[in-house]
Design a protein around this motif. Structure first.
Motif, PDB file in Angstrom:
ATOM      1  N   PRO A  91     -46.286 -23.324 -52.293  1.00  0.00           N
ATOM      2  CA  PRO A  91     -45.765 -24.442 -51.500  1.00  0.00           C
ATOM      3  C   PRO A  91     -44.562 -25.135 -52.141  1.00  0.00           C
ATOM      4  CG  PRO A  91     -48.151 -24.477 -51.482  1.00  0.00           C
ATOM      5  CD  PRO A  91     -47.754 -23.423 -52.478  1.00  0.00           C
ATOM      6  N   ASP A  92     -44.609 -25.352 -53.459  1.00  0.00           N
ATOM      7  CA  ASP A  92     -43.487 -26.020 -54.121  1.00  0.00           C
ATOM      8  C   ASP A  92     -42.219 -25.183 -54.039  1.00  0.00           C
ATOM      9  OD1 ASP A  92     -44.966 -28.263 -54.864  1.00  0.00           O
ATOM     10  OD2 ASP A  92     -45.604 -27.375 -56.756  1.00  0.00           O
ATOM     11  N   GLY A  93     -42.364 -23.867 -54.132  1.00  0.00           N
ATOM     12  CA  GLY A  93     -41.202 -22.995 -54.029  1.00  0.00           C
ATOM     13  C   GLY A  93     -40.595 -23.026 -52.644  1.00  0.00           C
ATOM     14  N   LEU A  94     -41.432 -23.064 -51.609  1.00  0.00           N
ATOM     15  CA  LEU A  94     -40.926 -23.157 -50.244  1.00  0.00           C
ATOM     16  C   LEU A  94     -40.170 -24.465 -50.047  1.00  0.00           C
ATOM     17  CD1 LEU A  94     -40.727 -22.228 -47.289  1.00  0.00           C
ATOM     18  CD2 LEU A  94     -42.945 -23.318 -46.890  1.00  0.00           C
ATOM     19  N   ILE A  95     -40.743 -25.565 -50.521  1.00  0.00           N
ATOM     20  CA  ILE A  95     -40.073 -26.861 -50.380  1.00  0.00           C
ATOM     21  C   ILE A  95     -38.744 -26.856 -51.147  1.00  0.00           C
ATOM     22  CG2 ILE A  95     -40.247 -29.320 -50.928  1.00  0.00           C
ATOM     23  CD1 ILE A  95     -43.299 -29.033 -50.464  1.00  0.00           C
ATOM     24  N   ARG A  96     -38.723 -26.221 -52.301  1.00  0.00           N
ATOM     25  CA  ARG A  96     -37.479 -26.139 -53.074  1.00  0.00           C
ATOM     26  C   ARG A  96     -36.395 -25.415 -52.277  1.00  0.00           C
ATOM     27  NH1 ARG A  96     -39.673 -24.538 -57.230  1.00  0.00           N
ATOM     28  NH2 ARG A  96     -39.471 -22.278 -57.001  1.00  0.00           N
ATOM     29  N   ARG A  97     -36.756 -24.377 -51.551  1.00  0.00           N
ATOM     30  CA  ARG A  97     -35.776 -23.652 -50.743  1.00  0.00           C
ATOM     31  C   ARG A  97     -35.267 -24.502 -49.581  1.00  0.00           C
ATOM     32  NH1 ARG A  97     -38.421 -17.487 -50.919  1.00  0.00           N
ATOM     33  NH2 ARG A  97     -37.939 -17.182 -53.131  1.00  0.00           N
ATOM     34  N   VAL A  98     -36.148 -25.327 -49.024  1.00  0.00           N
ATOM     35  CA  VAL A  98     -35.701 -26.264 -47.985  1.00  0.00           C
ATOM     36  C   VAL A  98     -34.694 -27.243 -48.573  1.00  0.00           C
ATOM     37  CG1 VAL A  98     -36.424 -28.121 -46.436  1.00  0.00           C
ATOM     38  CG2 VAL A  98     -37.855 -26.076 -46.675  1.00  0.00           C
ATOM     39  N   ARG A  99     -34.994 -27.768 -49.749  1.00  0.00           N
ATOM     40  CA  ARG A  99     -34.095 -28.735 -50.386  1.00  0.00           C
ATOM     41  C   ARG A  99     -32.737 -28.104 -50.700  1.00  0.00           C
ATOM     42  NH1 ARG A  99     -36.831 -32.141 -48.374  1.00  0.00           N
ATOM     43  NH2 ARG A  99     -38.392 -33.436 -49.459  1.00  0.00           N
ATOM     44  N   GLU A 100     -32.730 -26.854 -51.107  1.00  0.00           N
ATOM     45  CA  GLU A 100     -31.463 -26.178 -51.397  1.00  0.00           C
ATOM     46  C   GLU A 100     -30.606 -26.069 -50.135  1.00  0.00           C
ATOM     47  OE1 GLU A 100     -32.823 -22.525 -53.028  1.00  0.00           O
ATOM     48  OE2 GLU A 100     -33.229 -23.357 -55.027  1.00  0.00           O
TER      49      GLU A 100
END
Length: 273
Positions: A236-245
């Protein structure tokens, strides 16, 4: 029961108005909404509303396993209302509201409920990802958003247009020709999308707030299958990081017009098999 959970506020100084939690056999995710500060008419605030409603709902669906999820939601809305009806103006036009996603597995059946624009992602044994999303808010928004989307996100003009848009949206909240969301009125629970699926046909269920689904439904950079793969590989944290990018690459909303440059983002991934 294996559950992975990631959640991030819209900004480092912002309060996270999302809420997600799980217990054996059940999980909930809520995305609070309203007008920030005292303008909600509620002294407790949006984050309090979503967390309180979410906690009560999770308790209700686990301790009252024979009651439909929609009835549990209605009961929980009534309970929250009783907690602050004497101190807050629940008739205020911008009283706090929240989307709701709830799932419960019992006797080999997964029950689900979706209200508002958060998403439930069901993964089957063949790797197919099926999204259950309440599109009514998006459909109403598309009719009203043109003046907002023509402006740079965060500009004074955008802020003013966004306020007008939200006023218009509020007038259509929990109306037959508008959209439905959890707020002070338990009637909204009757308008939630509900369904069931055999637990043995699923490998996982994933609950996502709309801040975490932007790669698919706003930016169109990924599919639901891609989202499921991301959660499985980077969590989940990795997915959110990609959204933030992606958000960071378009801070003014020129490529992807949106009300908020960044939004609270929450992912709860429940592995069934």
């Amino acid at each position: 029961m294996k559950v992975l959970l990631g959640s991030q506020p819209a900004g480092p100084s912002r309060e996270n108005e999302d809420f997600a939690a799980a217990v054996p056999g059940a999980a909930v995710l809520l995305d609070g909404a309203g007008v920030a500060g005292a303008e909600t008419g509620c002294t407790h605030g949006i984050a309090w509303f979503s967390a309180t409603l979410g906690g009560l709902l999770l308790s209700a669906i686990t301790t009252q396993s024979a009651r439909p999820l929609s009835e549990c939601l209605a009961d929980s809305i009534r309970a929250v209302r009783s907690l602050h009806g004497d101190t807050c103006d629940l008739a205020h036009r911008a009283s706090p509201t929240s989307t709701v996603v709830a799932v419960r597995a019992s006797a080999g059946v997964l029950e689900y409920l979706v209200l508002g624009d958060s998403t439930l992602l069901l993964a089957d044994l063949d790797g197919k990802a099926t999204a259950v999303t309440d599109q009514r808010l998006d459909e109403v928004g598309k009719r009203l958003r043109a003046p907002v989307d023509a402006l740079s996100t965060g500009s004074p003009e955008h802020v003013a247009a966004l306020a007008e848009y939200r006023d218009a949206l509020t007038r259509l909240r929990n109306q037959p020709d508008g959209f439905w969301i959890a707020g002070p009125d338990p009637l909204a629970a009757e308008h939630a999308f509900t369904g069931t699926a055999p637990v043995e046909s699923l490998t996982s269920v994933t609950l996502l707030s709309d801040g975490a689904t932007r790669l698919v439904d706003l930016f169109e950079l990924a599919t639901w299958h891609d989202t499921l793969a991301d959660v499985g590989s980077v969590g989940p944290d990795g997915l959110i990081r990609r959204v933030r990018e992606a958000e960071a690459g378009d801070p003014d909303g020129r490529r992807w017009p949106r009300g908020k440059a960044q939004d609270d983002a929450t992912v709860l991934h429940w592995v069934l098999s």
